[in-house]
Design a protein around this motif. Sequence first.
Motif, short mmCIF file in Angstrom:
data_model
loop_
_atom_site.label_atom_id
_atom_site.label_comp_id
_atom_site.label_asym_id
_atom_site.label_seq_id
_atom_site.Cartn_x
_atom_site.Cartn_y
_atom_site.Cartn_z
N PHE A 45 -3.49 1.10 11.77
CA PHE A 45 -2.84 2.43 11.85
C PHE A 45 -3.84 3.58 11.91
O PHE A 45 -3.46 4.74 11.85
CB PHE A 45 -1.86 2.63 10.69
CG PHE A 45 -2.36 2.07 9.37
CD1 PHE A 45 -2.18 0.72 9.07
CD2 PHE A 45 -3.00 2.88 8.46
CE1 PHE A 45 -2.64 0.19 7.85
CE2 PHE A 45 -3.46 2.36 7.26
CZ PHE A 45 -3.29 1.02 6.95
N THR A 46 -5.13 3.28 11.98
CA THR A 46 -6.13 4.33 12.19
C THR A 46 -7.07 3.91 13.30
O THR A 46 -7.34 2.72 13.50
CB THR A 46 -6.95 4.60 10.90
OG1 THR A 46 -7.37 3.35 10.34
CG2 THR A 46 -6.16 5.38 9.88
N GLN A 61 3.18 7.57 4.71
CA GLN A 61 2.75 8.34 5.90
C GLN A 61 3.95 8.47 6.84
O GLN A 61 4.27 9.56 7.31
CB GLN A 61 1.64 7.58 6.65
CG GLN A 61 0.31 7.51 5.93
CD GLN A 61 -0.77 6.93 6.87
OE1 GLN A 61 -0.69 7.08 8.09
NE2 GLN A 61 -1.78 6.31 6.29
N GLY A 70 -10.81 2.81 2.27
CA GLY A 70 -10.61 2.81 3.71
C GLY A 70 -9.95 4.09 4.19
O GLY A 70 -9.21 4.73 3.46
N ALA A 71 -10.22 4.44 5.44
CA ALA A 71 -9.67 5.67 5.99
C ALA A 71 -9.84 5.67 7.50
O ALA A 71 -10.34 4.69 8.09
CB ALA A 71 -10.40 6.87 5.38
N HIS A 129 0.85 -1.18 0.00
CA HIS A 129 0.00 0.00 0.00
C HIS A 129 0.89 1.24 0.00
O HIS A 129 2.11 1.13 0.14
CB HIS A 129 -0.98 0.00 1.19
CG HIS A 129 -0.34 -0.27 2.54
ND1 HIS A 129 -1.04 -0.28 3.71
CD2 HIS A 129 0.94 -0.53 2.90
CE1 HIS A 129 -0.23 -0.53 4.73
NE2 HIS A 129 0.98 -0.68 4.25
N SER A 189 0.69 3.49 2.23
CA SER A 189 0.77 3.98 3.61
C SER A 189 2.19 4.15 4.17
O SER A 189 2.38 5.01 5.04
CB SER A 189 -0.06 3.07 4.53
OG SER A 189 -1.40 3.02 4.09
N GLU A 240 -2.64 7.72 -1.43
CA GLU A 240 -2.70 7.83 0.02
C GLU A 240 -2.95 9.28 0.37
O GLU A 240 -2.51 10.18 -0.36
CB GLU A 240 -1.33 7.39 0.59
CG GLU A 240 -1.29 7.25 2.08
CD GLU A 240 -1.83 5.88 2.51
OE1 GLU A 240 -2.09 5.06 1.62
OE2 GLU A 240 -2.00 5.66 3.72
N PHE A 280 -8.32 -0.76 10.64
CA PHE A 280 -6.94 -0.75 10.14
C PHE A 280 -6.05 -0.53 11.37
O PHE A 280 -6.40 0.27 12.25
CB PHE A 280 -6.72 0.39 9.14
CG PHE A 280 -7.58 0.27 7.90
CD1 PHE A 280 -7.23 -0.61 6.87
CD2 PHE A 280 -8.74 1.04 7.76
CE1 PHE A 280 -8.03 -0.72 5.75
CE2 PHE A 280 -9.53 0.92 6.63
CZ PHE A 280 -9.18 0.04 5.62
N ALA A 326 -6.15 9.84 7.77
CA ALA A 326 -5.48 9.23 6.62
C ALA A 326 -6.49 8.46 5.80
O ALA A 326 -7.52 8.04 6.33
CB ALA A 326 -4.37 8.31 7.09
N PHE A 327 -6.21 8.34 4.55
CA PHE A 327 -7.09 7.52 3.69
C PHE A 327 -6.23 6.88 2.61
O PHE A 327 -5.13 7.35 2.29
CB PHE A 327 -8.21 8.36 3.07
CG PHE A 327 -7.73 9.58 2.31
CD1 PHE A 327 -7.36 9.48 0.97
CD2 PHE A 327 -7.63 10.82 2.94
CE1 PHE A 327 -6.92 10.59 0.28
CE2 PHE A 327 -7.19 11.95 2.25
CZ PHE A 327 -6.83 11.84 0.92
N GLY A 328 -6.76 5.80 2.07
CA GLY A 328 -6.04 5.13 0.98
C GLY A 328 -7.03 4.63 -0.04
O GLY A 328 -7.81 3.73 0.23
N ARG A 378 0.30 -6.78 -4.52
CA ARG A 378 -0.15 -7.80 -3.58
C ARG A 378 -0.18 -9.14 -4.28
O ARG A 378 -0.38 -9.19 -5.49
CB ARG A 378 -1.55 -7.47 -3.03
CG ARG A 378 -1.47 -6.37 -2.00
CD ARG A 378 -2.78 -6.09 -1.34
NE ARG A 378 -2.74 -4.72 -0.84
CZ ARG A 378 -3.75 -4.14 -0.20
NH1 ARG A 378 -4.86 -4.80 0.01
NH2 ARG A 378 -3.62 -2.90 0.22
N GLN A 400 -2.76 3.29 -5.93
CA GLN A 400 -3.44 3.94 -4.81
C GLN A 400 -3.07 5.41 -4.74
O GLN A 400 -2.04 5.83 -5.26
CB GLN A 400 -3.01 3.29 -3.48
CG GLN A 400 -3.61 1.91 -3.23
CD GLN A 400 -3.32 1.41 -1.82
OE1 GLN A 400 -2.35 1.82 -1.18
NE2 GLN A 400 -4.19 0.52 -1.33
#
Length: 402
Positions: free
Chosen positions: A307-308, A230, A346-347, A225, A227, A267, A305, A369-371, A251, A265
């Motif tokens: 990380f959120t 970040q 997702g976010a 991803h 991310s 981010e 997630f 954050a969002f991806g 992936r 993506q």
Amino acid sequence: MPFGVIYIAIMPTVDDPTEKTLAELGVNDAQGVAEKFAEVRTRFDRQVAFDADEIRSLMLHEAWLGSDSDPVTSLRNFWVGRKAGVLTLITENWLKKSPPSLKGVVGKQFNELKTHIETKLEEQRKRIEEKTEAAALNREQVDLSLPGVIRPIGSHHLIRQVFQEIEDIFFSIGFSIVEGPEIETPYYNFEALNIPEFHPVRDDMDTFYLELPKAAKTPLLLRTHTSPMQIRTMEKQKPPVRVIVPGKVYRRDNPDATHSFIFHQVEGLAVDTDITFCDFTGTIDYFVKQFFGSSVKTRFRPSYFPFTEPSVEFDVSCIFCGGGGAAAGGGTCSKCKGSGWIELFGAGMVDPAVYGFVKYDARKVSGFAFGMGIDRLAMLKYGIDDIQVFFQNDVRFLKQFP
Ligand code: PHE
């Protein structure tokens, strides 16, 4: 004209009259002198009429290549060359050795012949020069009336175009754009995002690891991803942070209509001293309306997630059925399966644990954050039902998005 004739004419022959004296030729009056000069003049006139190519092909044909590779110079030397040219021979053999009674006549004839030869040689030089120039001009001529070569102008790939659209929207509300490496360390791809080694979420993001020498300090993988950026961004700069990160991710998925082992993506990360959940949803809502049109609605659902916290999944009201859940021709909308909503991305609010990895003070800062999956956004917006077309590079597909 047969080549041999001229060949013989150019070559100094054994019985060349200019190699003998007038007496040896049996000439003893003005008439005879005039006749001999006329003979020489005729011979010259015939040769000087040739152009360079004719003389050259003649020389090649007869395998006679004079000491001068240039045929025109050969011809000139043959006639006016100082050492053994015809004019020199005439001076030596005819003029100097003529009886005093004929000297005047021979001298006069000689001067006339000399002027004639020099004038004609000069004319020949000019003629050949002009012809060469004209030929060169002709070769270089461009025919403007010929049809041109049509070079089709390419265009950006649809994915690139969607990246651009998204970048423009976020750029206009103060985000900057950064890019990062596609080859990452597990630390940036997982650990610093609060995904420790045996966390089950790693199963969802199974990826490609690089084969490295045994001595390598850390494994390397293709990022799953965007991310990791970040972390890399926050390591580099103090808050406030407002960035988006477009890029490729990987992936270990088997390819089908909605899966590809490589995809794209964008981010997003915003961190400051007083960012709230309202800033978060407001920003996302603004983006979605800009991207899909102001008539769409957004909603979010709880999600997870590492990380959120809290984490959400953003949905957009179905752009195919308008959110009603019914297909135009009756029945349920196949795109949203009648729910009226389509899952977008997702976010969430940045998990305070993440700030620990980048030495931000979790008590002072907050952010979101969002991806988003770009391929999915592009498919929804442009009605494409197979993700594989983005990677097949079939011009018939690409041409539809000039
Ligand atoms: N990185 C997550 C994914 O690829 C998406 C995401 C990004 C979720 C940022 C929350 C915040 O699935």
